[in-house]
Scaffold this motif. Sequence first.
Motif, short mmCIF file in Angstrom:
data_model
loop_
_atom_site.label_atom_id
_atom_site.label_comp_id
_atom_site.label_asym_id
_atom_site.label_seq_id
_atom_site.Cartn_x
_atom_site.Cartn_y
_atom_site.Cartn_z
N GLY A 1 -2.50 10.68 -2.92
CA GLY A 1 -3.27 9.52 -3.56
C GLY A 1 -2.77 8.15 -2.88
N VAL A 2 -3.59 7.42 -2.74
CA VAL A 2 -3.41 6.23 -1.85
C VAL A 2 -3.77 4.71 -3.10
CG1 VAL A 2 -3.74 4.69 0.33
CG2 VAL A 2 -3.47 7.21 0.30
N LEU B 1 1.09 -1.21 0.11
CA LEU B 1 -0.04 0.03 0.10
C LEU B 1 0.91 1.27 -0.12
CD1 LEU B 1 -2.94 0.56 0.22
CD2 LEU B 1 -2.68 1.17 2.63
N CYS B 2 0.69 2.15 -0.87
CA CYS B 2 1.35 3.28 -0.95
C CYS B 2 0.84 4.41 -1.16
CB CYS B 2 2.32 3.30 -2.50
SG CYS B 2 3.26 4.65 -2.96
N ALA B 3 1.19 5.69 -0.41
CA ALA B 3 0.67 6.98 -0.27
C ALA B 3 1.53 7.68 -1.01
CB ALA B 3 0.56 7.38 1.25
N VAL B 4 1.09 8.89 -1.75
CA VAL B 4 1.82 9.69 -2.58
C VAL B 4 1.50 11.04 -2.39
CG1 VAL B 4 2.74 10.40 -4.87
CG2 VAL B 4 2.93 7.99 -4.15
N GLU B 5 2.19 12.08 -2.33
CA GLU B 5 1.65 13.36 -2.42
C GLU B 5 2.31 14.16 -3.62
OE1 GLU B 5 1.23 16.21 1.43
OE2 GLU B 5 3.55 16.50 0.31
N VAL B 6 1.40 14.88 -4.16
CA VAL B 6 1.69 15.56 -5.52
C VAL B 6 1.40 17.07 -5.00
CG1 VAL B 6 1.24 16.61 -7.60
CG2 VAL B 6 1.17 14.02 -7.01
N THR B 7 2.50 17.94 -5.29
CA THR B 7 2.50 19.40 -4.78
C THR B 7 2.64 20.52 -6.15
OG1 THR B 7 3.62 18.89 -2.84
CG2 THR B 7 3.72 21.09 -3.28
N LEU B 8 2.02 21.22 -6.10
CA LEU B 8 2.04 22.25 -7.14
C LEU B 8 2.40 23.69 -6.52
CD1 LEU B 8 0.43 20.18 -8.42
CD2 LEU B 8 -0.84 21.79 -9.78
N LYS C 1 6.46 -0.67 -7.41
CA LYS C 1 6.33 0.26 -8.58
C LYS C 1 4.99 0.48 -9.12
CE LYS C 1 8.27 1.08 -13.27
NZ LYS C 1 9.14 0.61 -14.50
N LEU C 2 4.28 -0.64 -8.94
CA LEU C 2 2.60 -0.65 -9.49
C LEU C 2 1.98 0.34 -8.38
CD1 LEU C 2 0.14 -1.40 -11.06
CD2 LEU C 2 0.07 -3.64 -9.53
N ALA C 3 2.27 -0.12 -7.08
CA ALA C 3 1.48 0.70 -6.08
C ALA C 3 1.95 2.28 -6.09
CB ALA C 3 1.88 0.12 -4.67
N ALA C 4 3.19 2.53 -6.14
CA ALA C 4 3.47 3.69 -6.24
C ALA C 4 2.92 4.65 -7.65
CB ALA C 4 5.02 3.99 -6.29
N GLY C 5 2.83 3.91 -8.67
CA GLY C 5 2.49 4.42 -9.88
C GLY C 5 0.86 4.82 -9.75
N LYS C 6 0.18 3.77 -9.30
CA LYS C 6 -1.32 3.99 -8.91
C LYS C 6 -1.68 5.03 -8.24
CE LYS C 6 -3.81 0.20 -9.16
NZ LYS C 6 -4.33 -1.32 -8.91
N ALA C 7 -0.75 5.24 -7.10
CA ALA C 7 -1.11 6.34 -5.96
C ALA C 7 -0.81 7.62 -6.65
CB ALA C 7 -0.20 6.06 -4.83
N LEU C 8 0.18 7.67 -7.50
CA LEU C 8 0.43 9.02 -8.23
C LEU C 8 -0.57 9.48 -9.26
CD1 LEU C 8 2.53 11.16 -8.77
CD2 LEU C 8 3.62 9.78 -10.63
N SER C 9 -1.24 8.35 -10.00
CA SER C 9 -2.18 8.57 -10.56
C SER C 9 -3.61 8.91 -9.88
CB SER C 9 -2.62 7.27 -11.43
OG SER C 9 -3.71 7.44 -12.17
N ASN C 10 -3.66 8.51 -8.71
CA ASN C 10 -4.94 8.89 -7.88
C ASN C 10 -4.56 10.15 -7.44
OD1 ASN C 10 -7.46 8.47 -6.42
ND2 ASN C 10 -6.17 7.55 -4.64
N ALA C 11 -3.41 10.59 -7.06
CA ALA C 11 -3.14 12.24 -6.53
C ALA C 11 -3.61 13.02 -7.73
CB ALA C 11 -1.92 12.30 -6.03
N PHE C 12 -2.90 12.74 -8.85
CA PHE C 12 -3.22 13.69 -9.83
C PHE C 12 -4.75 13.80 -10.39
CE2 PHE C 12 1.18 13.56 -11.48
CZ PHE C 12 1.31 14.81 -11.41
N ARG C 13 -5.57 12.48 -10.06
CA ARG C 13 -6.99 12.82 -10.54
C ARG C 13 -7.93 13.92 -9.88
NH1 ARG C 13 -11.06 9.23 -8.55
NH2 ARG C 13 -10.23 8.19 -6.52
#
Length: 274
Positions: free
Chosen positions: A172-173, A156-163, A198-210
């Motif tokens: 995104g989680v 399970l991965c949690a990612v933060e995107v900052t602008l 890698k899959l978990a991190a990529g999906k979490a990044l996608s979820n953050a961007f959406r």
Amino acid sequence: MAEVVEFRVPVGSAQTLLVWGLEPEPGLEHSLFSVFSKFGPLYSVRAHRNAAVAGPGYYAVIKFYSAGDASRAQRTCNGQRLFQKSPLKVCVCTKQKGFQQQVLALNSSKCQELANHYLGFNGWSSRIITLQNVSGFDGENEELGKMLQKRSVKYLCAVEVTLPNHGVRTRGVALGEADVENGEDPLEFVTATRRVQKLAAGKALSNAFRKILLVVLENGKVAVEYNSSIEEPTDSLTEEELKGLVQVNELSLEQFDLEEEEVLSDLSFDDELP
């Protein structure tokens, strides 16, 4: 007039162009991409052979993220020869067949391409808050006197995107999972673990961007809005609270098993070909 561009697979007919009258040539899709990407970022370019009743040749389906970009491309390219001897016919799709399509998350690599185009390479950043092993054994089966175990690797991965230029921050989680047929093979287990991480991190990044909405103004400038309609309970947690919940397994993993797909839209143009 401003237009909202979302980090998801485009399904709108106004974002889709049909190009026909194409002559067969090597690298046809590359030639189409080179021409139409000048008008804005593209999600996909697909060339297909004409149906038998339509005669020889090819047609193409081109998907933009922006309906405005698609419209400009249609007006400019329709009736032009571009990269071949005969002129092309280009139209905006106005007909969509079948049932309403599922809204799919854009995969992480395309999210990054879209962010780089509208925000610039230095206009956003991402970081992994936590990447936790939540693996277990799916079950045991006895066969021919041997105990066979299939190990399931889950992260399970949690990612933060900052602008930073827009004061927007999203999380995104997501869950990554794969079965290891031979759980006793160290190499197979390590390979599967890396793939799942890698899959978990990529999906979490996608979820953050959406959760980010890009508002493209007429002058070309871009404003950013946070899409609160898809806010998740974990968005309000501190980093330590989020890590703690993952560690004690109080989160329902099913809610983070998000679909992230890239598929062609079920648009049919065969009956519109000459």
